[in-house]
Write an enzyme that holds these catalytic residues in place. Sequence first.
Site, PDB file in Angstrom:
ATOM      1  CG  ASP A  21       9.796  -3.193  14.181  1.00  0.00           C
ATOM      2  OD1 ASP A  21      10.393  -2.341  13.997  1.00  0.00           O
ATOM      3  OD2 ASP A  21       9.244  -3.583  15.359  1.00  0.00           O
TER       4      ASP A  21
ATOM      5  CD  GLU B 210      11.389  -1.161  20.652  1.00  0.00           C
ATOM      6  OE1 GLU B 210      12.314  -0.898  19.862  1.00  0.00           O
ATOM      7  OE2 GLU B 210      10.405  -0.625  20.747  1.00  0.00           O
TER       8      GLU B 210
ATOM      9  NE  ARG C 230       7.158  -1.134  21.381  1.00  0.00           N
ATOM     10  CZ  ARG C 230       7.554  -0.122  22.429  1.00  0.00           C
ATOM     11  NH1 ARG C 230       6.288   0.298  23.310  1.00  0.00           N
ATOM     12  NH2 ARG C 230       8.524   0.399  22.655  1.00  0.00           N
ATOM     13  CG  ASP C 231       7.347  -5.375  19.778  1.00  0.00           C
ATOM     14  OD1 ASP C 231       6.645  -4.762  19.223  1.00  0.00           O
ATOM     15  OD2 ASP C 231       8.589  -4.981  20.229  1.00  0.00           O
TER      16      ASP C 231
ATOM     17  CB  SER D  54       6.060  -5.354  16.001  1.00  0.00           C
ATOM     18  OG  SER D  54       6.974  -4.419  15.060  1.00  0.00           O
TER      19      SER D  54
ATOM     20  CD  GLN E 210       4.885  -2.127  13.089  1.00  0.00           C
ATOM     21  OE1 GLN E 210       4.765  -1.262  13.817  1.00  0.00           O
ATOM     22  NE2 GLN E 210       3.685  -2.971  12.741  1.00  0.00           N
TER      23      GLN E 210
ATOM     24  CG  LEU F 225       9.456   4.097   8.131  1.00  0.00           C
ATOM     25  CD1 LEU F 225      10.593   5.183   8.673  1.00  0.00           C
ATOM     26  CD2 LEU F 225       9.068   3.398   9.121  1.00  0.00           C
TER      27      LEU F 225
HETATM   28  C1  FRU Z   1      10.517  -1.506  17.034  1.00  0.00           C
HETATM   29  C2  FRU Z   1       9.291  -1.048  17.525  1.00  0.00           C
HETATM   30  C3  FRU Z   1       8.372  -1.947  18.105  1.00  0.00           C
HETATM   31  C4  FRU Z   1       6.939  -1.580  17.846  1.00  0.00           C
HETATM   32  C5  FRU Z   1       7.105  -0.933  16.710  1.00  0.00           C
HETATM   33  C6  FRU Z   1       6.261   0.300  16.207  1.00  0.00           C
HETATM   34  O1  FRU Z   1      11.213  -0.655  16.288  1.00  0.00           O
HETATM   35  O2  FRU Z   1       9.227   0.191  18.092  1.00  0.00           O
HETATM   36  O3  FRU Z   1       8.664  -2.143  19.677  1.00  0.00           O
HETATM   37  O4  FRU Z   1       6.046  -2.405  18.100  1.00  0.00           O
HETATM   38  O5  FRU Z   1       8.381  -0.571  16.336  1.00  0.00           O
HETATM   39  O6  FRU Z   1       6.408   0.646  14.948  1.00  0.00           O
END
Ligand code: FRU
Length: 484
Positions: free
Chosen positions: A46, A224, A165-166, A106, A62, A43
């Site tokens: 992001d 996110e 995160r991110d 991410s 990701q 899969l």
């Molecule tokens: C968005 C998310 C981010 C996270 C990542 C994990 O799709 O949920 O917030 O960092 O995917 O795969």
Amino acid sequence: MKEWTREERYRVLESAEDVRDLYERIKSSQYRQTYHVQPVTGLSSDPNGFAFHEGLWHLCYQWCPWGAVHGLKYWYHVSSKDLIHWKNEGIGLKPDSFYDNRGTHSGSGISAGGELYFFYTGNHRDDNWVRTPYTCAAKLTREGRIQKLSEPLFGPRDGYSEHQRDPKVVYHAESGKYYILIGAQTMDLKGTVLVYESEELLSGWRFKGQLKVPSYENFGGMWECPYIVNISGKDLLIFSPQYTKLPGRGESTNHNVYLIGHMDYDTVTFTPESDYRYLDYGFDFYAAQGAANVGDPDKAILISWIGLPDNHYPTEEEDWEGSMTIPRELRIRDGKLLQVPIQGMETLRSGKAAADGTLPRACEMEINADGGDLSLHLFTKEDGSGGLTIEYDAAKKLCVIDKRGMDRRFNEKVGEVLEMPLGNPLRKMRIFIDHSSTEIFVNGGEETFTCHSYPSEREHHYTLKGGSAEIWKLSASVTDDFVI
Ligand code: FRU
């Protein structure tokens, strides 16, 4: 649908050989893309670490190696000289330290002082599955690998939930400072952004404050992938609010929106000049990220995941799913955002398609509207029935997109019919079709619509009323090599 145990989802990749068979199996899928970045196996979700550095564009996604499931996330690295032809580079980041033991989540990249830096979320979980997110950094080595720093830059901020995160790193030229934007959730479960500040990229990070966005204090339960960029003197805030339903978006609780306004880094306030808008009206578009170091104050370059966090797609049966969009150029004109396909996509045109109502599996369609209602049915059967239908009502300036006529139906409960209101009468559409995706750019990028599409063997025709079409076959531009 396959049920995955936690053990299966969080299995560590020991060697490339662990996924070679899977790669060989999915390689021949009729839905593998030819000019879109897609997962080498398993899969992709992001886009991460999107930046230009020393003549090369770097992008990661990701990646969960094992199948169409969200589990242990790696960064998978691809590169490009022109944002059109992409090459697999192998694993970018591995979840192999204490701080990211359950995923390298991410983040972003930036080129500065001759180095390319990456910022990501270390998703740590303890034995009781309690999560602690760390903001971590990495650097591109001379050999082209991504090397992590051994210690995180900072841990989670007290007073907010585990959803932090991110990291998106932004250079603010006026103050000469760097900012990191972190998507977050307050203790009372409201989406927000935490802003950190530093003069240096790898040290000195201080919490600057929670982003204030007047009128958006109660807009979704988590934001996110936040991103702020200045284009032609205006600031653009893009984020993916979730845990909420929004008007016209069916049952989906995951969205990608933008605001145009002014960002004051001193007071940590983003003042919007108008209401939020959907970045894309399609069924499958999320976690968009802009590239760093574009080198033009009047544009940004954006790429997004074709997919949504809670959705399921037909290629799950084949143990893979997801794709990146084609990169888009973003401009702001008269206070409005315009998104157009990256310049140079025309170079993939490899000849006109036969004008017999058939639709090549990889093509670009240019539709010129007659000025009244228009009806375009993509992926119909030979007799013109079924397909993904686009009906434009000139009186209402509204497109209705309906995928219920397709042989392969998916995410029925989320919604199979969506509306795309247009700011101006429909003049033109540029449509990019690859084996499992469709991207529509309306009226020079005033609106866009992106979705997955999985036509069956008999769904390779189209019908059009109320306009004319030109169709070009597009040649392949991504290498689908087994590089881990
Ligand atoms: C968005 C998310 C981010 C996270 C990542 C994990 O799709 O949920 O917030 O960092 O995917 O795969």
